[in-house]
Motif scaffolding. Structure first.
Motif, PDB file in Angstrom:
ATOM      1  N   ILE A   1      51.699  17.634  44.101  1.00 10.08           N
ATOM      2  CA  ILE A   1      51.986  19.101  45.140  1.00 10.08           C
ATOM      3  C   ILE A   1      50.934  20.021  44.863  1.00 10.08           C
ATOM      4  O   ILE A   1      50.442  20.199  43.514  1.00 10.08           O
ATOM      5  N   GLU A   2      50.541  20.801  45.849  1.00  9.40           N
ATOM      6  CA  GLU A   2      49.564  21.867  45.803  1.00  9.40           C
ATOM      7  C   GLU A   2      49.973  23.229  45.820  1.00  9.40           C
ATOM      8  O   GLU A   2      51.133  23.466  46.650  1.00  9.40           O
ATOM      9  N   THR A   3      49.243  24.071  45.727  1.00 10.88           N
ATOM     10  CA  THR A   3      49.763  25.437  45.931  1.00 10.88           C
ATOM     11  C   THR A   3      48.537  26.343  46.497  1.00 10.88           C
ATOM     12  O   THR A   3      47.509  25.862  46.926  1.00 10.88           O
ATOM     13  N   LEU A   4      49.031  27.221  47.422  1.00 11.59           N
ATOM     14  CA  LEU A   4      48.206  28.038  48.279  1.00 11.59           C
ATOM     15  C   LEU A   4      48.607  29.631  48.105  1.00 11.59           C
ATOM     16  O   LEU A   4      49.572  29.821  47.894  1.00 11.59           O
ATOM     17  N   ALA A   5      47.721  30.274  48.312  1.00  8.62           N
ATOM     18  CA  ALA A   5      47.977  31.877  47.991  1.00  8.62           C
ATOM     19  C   ALA A   5      46.601  32.430  48.750  1.00  8.62           C
ATOM     20  O   ALA A   5      45.525  32.222  49.235  1.00  8.62           O
ATOM     21  N   VAL A   6      46.997  33.781  49.452  1.00  7.27           N
ATOM     22  CA  VAL A   6      46.194  34.744  49.984  1.00  7.27           C
ATOM     23  C   VAL A   6      45.654  35.633  49.164  1.00  7.27           C
ATOM     24  O   VAL A   6      46.775  36.592  48.455  1.00  7.27           O
ATOM     25  N   VAL A   7      44.491  36.354  49.192  1.00  6.74           N
ATOM     26  CA  VAL A   7      43.927  37.259  48.498  1.00  6.74           C
ATOM     27  C   VAL A   7      43.353  38.269  49.265  1.00  6.74           C
ATOM     28  O   VAL A   7      42.753  37.842  50.237  1.00  6.74           O
ATOM     29  N   ARG A   8      43.694  39.449  49.166  1.00  9.02           N
ATOM     30  CA  ARG A   8      42.857  40.607  49.936  1.00  9.02           C
ATOM     31  C   ARG A   8      41.705  41.326  49.313  1.00  9.02           C
ATOM     32  O   ARG A   8      41.899  41.544  48.150  1.00  9.02           O
ATOM     33  N   GLU A   9      41.104  41.977  50.067  1.00 15.25           N
ATOM     34  CA  GLU A   9      39.751  42.692  49.632  1.00 15.25           C
ATOM     35  C   GLU A   9      40.773  43.798  48.869  1.00 15.25           C
ATOM     36  O   GLU A   9      41.521  44.474  49.161  1.00 15.25           O
ATOM     37  N   PRO A  10      39.986  44.046  47.628  1.00 13.78           N
ATOM     38  CA  PRO A  10      40.890  44.987  46.447  1.00 13.78           C
ATOM     39  C   PRO A  10      41.249  46.390  47.158  1.00 13.78           C
ATOM     40  O   PRO A  10      42.321  47.022  46.823  1.00 13.78           O
ATOM     41  N   ILE A  11      39.985  46.949  47.483  1.00 12.40           N
ATOM     42  CA  ILE A  11      40.188  48.445  48.232  1.00 12.40           C
ATOM     43  C   ILE A  11      41.290  48.382  49.327  1.00 12.40           C
ATOM     44  O   ILE A  11      42.215  49.333  49.239  1.00 12.40           O
ATOM     45  N   ASP A  12      41.161  47.286  50.162  1.00 14.45           N
ATOM     46  CA  ASP A  12      42.160  47.394  51.190  1.00 14.45           C
ATOM     47  C   ASP A  12      43.488  47.074  50.652  1.00 14.45           C
ATOM     48  O   ASP A  12      44.608  47.380  51.216  1.00 14.45           O
ATOM     49  N   TRP A  13      43.815  46.162  49.570  1.00 15.05           N
ATOM     50  CA  TRP A  13      44.998  45.876  49.011  1.00 15.05           C
ATOM     51  C   TRP A  13      45.799  46.916  48.508  1.00 15.05           C
ATOM     52  O   TRP A  13      46.843  47.144  48.732  1.00 15.05           O
TER      53      TRP A  13
ATOM     54  N   VAL B   1      51.129  48.290  40.358  1.00 15.23           N
ATOM     55  CA  VAL B   1      51.281  47.410  41.391  1.00 15.23           C
ATOM     56  C   VAL B   1      50.811  46.003  41.142  1.00 15.23           C
ATOM     57  O   VAL B   1      50.543  45.195  42.172  1.00 15.23           O
ATOM     58  N   GLY B   2      50.543  45.781  40.052  1.00 11.07           N
ATOM     59  CA  GLY B   2      49.948  44.218  39.448  1.00 11.07           C
ATOM     60  C   GLY B   2      48.575  44.079  39.498  1.00 11.07           C
ATOM     61  O   GLY B   2      47.745  45.009  39.919  1.00 11.07           O
ATOM     62  N   SER B   3      48.177  43.012  39.753  1.00  8.47           N
ATOM     63  CA  SER B   3      46.749  42.344  39.902  1.00  8.47           C
ATOM     64  C   SER B   3      47.046  41.230  40.711  1.00  8.47           C
ATOM     65  O   SER B   3      47.586  40.183  40.259  1.00  8.47           O
ATOM     66  N   GLN B   4      45.744  41.059  41.624  1.00  4.50           N
ATOM     67  CA  GLN B   4      45.696  39.669  42.230  1.00  4.50           C
ATOM     68  C   GLN B   4      45.122  38.755  41.454  1.00  4.50           C
ATOM     69  O   GLN B   4      45.397  37.630  41.456  1.00  4.50           O
ATOM     70  N   VAL B   5      44.217  39.131  40.366  1.00  3.97           N
ATOM     71  CA  VAL B   5      43.620  38.241  39.425  1.00  3.97           C
ATOM     72  C   VAL B   5      44.723  37.725  38.644  1.00  3.97           C
ATOM     73  O   VAL B   5      44.864  36.403  38.353  1.00  3.97           O
ATOM     74  N   ASN B   6      45.543  38.416  38.014  1.00  2.56           N
ATOM     75  CA  ASN B   6      46.693  37.995  37.015  1.00  2.56           C
ATOM     76  C   ASN B   6      47.658  37.150  38.229  1.00  2.56           C
ATOM     77  O   ASN B   6      48.134  36.032  37.517  1.00  2.56           O
ATOM     78  N   PHE B   7      47.714  37.278  39.253  1.00  2.00           N
ATOM     79  CA  PHE B   7      48.623  36.632  40.040  1.00  2.00           C
ATOM     80  C   PHE B   7      48.226  35.322  40.291  1.00  2.00           C
ATOM     81  O   PHE B   7      49.010  34.181  40.115  1.00  2.00           O
ATOM     82  N   VAL B   8      46.973  35.064  40.337  1.00  2.00           N
ATOM     83  CA  VAL B   8      46.689  33.433  40.753  1.00  2.00           C
ATOM     84  C   VAL B   8      45.887  32.874  39.392  1.00  2.00           C
ATOM     85  O   VAL B   8      45.166  31.911  39.334  1.00  2.00           O
ATOM     86  N   LYS B   9      46.066  33.479  38.276  1.00  2.00           N
ATOM     87  CA  LYS B   9      45.385  33.336  36.898  1.00  2.00           C
ATOM     88  C   LYS B   9      45.791  31.746  36.853  1.00  2.00           C
ATOM     89  O   LYS B   9      47.059  31.567  36.646  1.00  2.00           O
ATOM     90  N   PRO B  10      44.785  30.551  36.572  1.00  2.00           N
ATOM     91  CA  PRO B  10      45.190  29.374  36.284  1.00  2.00           C
ATOM     92  C   PRO B  10      45.749  29.538  34.618  1.00  2.00           C
ATOM     93  O   PRO B  10      45.470  30.082  33.970  1.00  2.00           O
ATOM     94  N   GLN B  11      46.549  28.523  34.443  1.00  2.00           N
ATOM     95  CA  GLN B  11      47.312  28.228  33.314  1.00  2.00           C
ATOM     96  C   GLN B  11      46.676  27.399  32.487  1.00  2.00           C
ATOM     97  O   GLN B  11      45.931  26.496  32.869  1.00  2.00           O
ATOM     98  N   PRO B  12      47.009  27.319  31.055  1.00  2.00           N
ATOM     99  CA  PRO B  12      46.223  26.502  30.162  1.00  2.00           C
ATOM    100  C   PRO B  12      46.464  25.038  30.420  1.00  2.00           C
ATOM    101  O   PRO B  12      45.651  24.019  30.186  1.00  2.00           O
ATOM    102  N   ASN B  13      47.519  24.714  31.257  1.00  2.67           N
ATOM    103  CA  ASN B  13      47.747  23.130  31.474  1.00  2.67           C
ATOM    104  C   ASN B  13      47.111  22.770  32.827  1.00  2.67           C
ATOM    105  O   ASN B  13      47.487  21.641  33.202  1.00  2.67           O
TER     106      ASN B  13
END
Length: 197
Positions: free
Chosen positions: A64-76, A119-131
């Protein structure tokens, strides 16, 4: 979060990237639609990895695969600022009413952010995991046509989108000094967005 078992795809719901419109359009075709509570609806990769991935790999597919959307940081950040500017938040710690976009971004750049800028962080949201769990398909928010084409081909359906959960329209201006500070303090956010082709 939308889970499509037959297509072996999970659409992770990054806040303020237009995912509500996709959820409305695609939830009838999803095997599972996680819409509440917000901590699960907007589960980042680390939460997906811990709570959802083991179940989906066992009962749906190990591929199974994952998908996410990232927005330009200032616009976000601008979308968050406008969203928290709504009248019903007035007087609450999360409200941005009565403050400039500069002040909001300055607060976001702090190590310990006040409630309105937490409001969080887009980088942290999509951060790859050690596994090895990561987002397999990253799309820029600004590339809606590419995202639509991918989803229509993967799901085998025609998608009709409506605008939903849109932040109030208002002019935003960020001073060069504050923008430079944001780009310096949050360089990884810009690097992430720029890395998506």
């Amino acid at each position: 979060m939308l889970i499509f078992s037959k297509a072996k795809l999970v659409f992770l719901s990054m806040p303020k990237t237009g995912t509500t419109a996709y959820e409305t359009a695609l939830s009838p075709f999803a095997s599972q639609y996680v819409c509440d509570p917000p901590e699960l609806k907007h589960a980042p990769v680390y939460r997906y990895n811990r709570f959802f991935r083991p179940m989906l790999e066992k009962f749906v597919s190990p591929d199974i695969e994952t998908l996410a959307v990232v927005r330009e940081p200032i616009d976000w950040l601008g979308s968050w600022y406008r969203y928290r500017h709504r009248p019903f938040l007035a007087g609450k710690p999360t409200s941005t009413a009565g403050m400039s976009f500069d002040a909001f971004v300055q607060a976001y750049c702090k190590g310990s952010r006040p409630a309105f800028a937490n409001v969080g962080s887009q980088v942290n949201f999509v951060k790859p995991q050690p596994n090895g769990t990561k987002v397999d398909h990253l799309f820029r928010y600004e590339n809606q046509s590419g995202l639509l084409t991918f989803l229509e081909e993967r799901l085998g359906i025609k998608i009709e989108l409506a605008r939903e959960n849109v932040s109030p329209a208002m002019p935003l201006s960020l001073s060069p000094e504050v923008e430079e500070k944001l780009r310096r303090k949050c360089a990884e956010e810009f690097e992430l967005w720029e890395s998506i082709t």
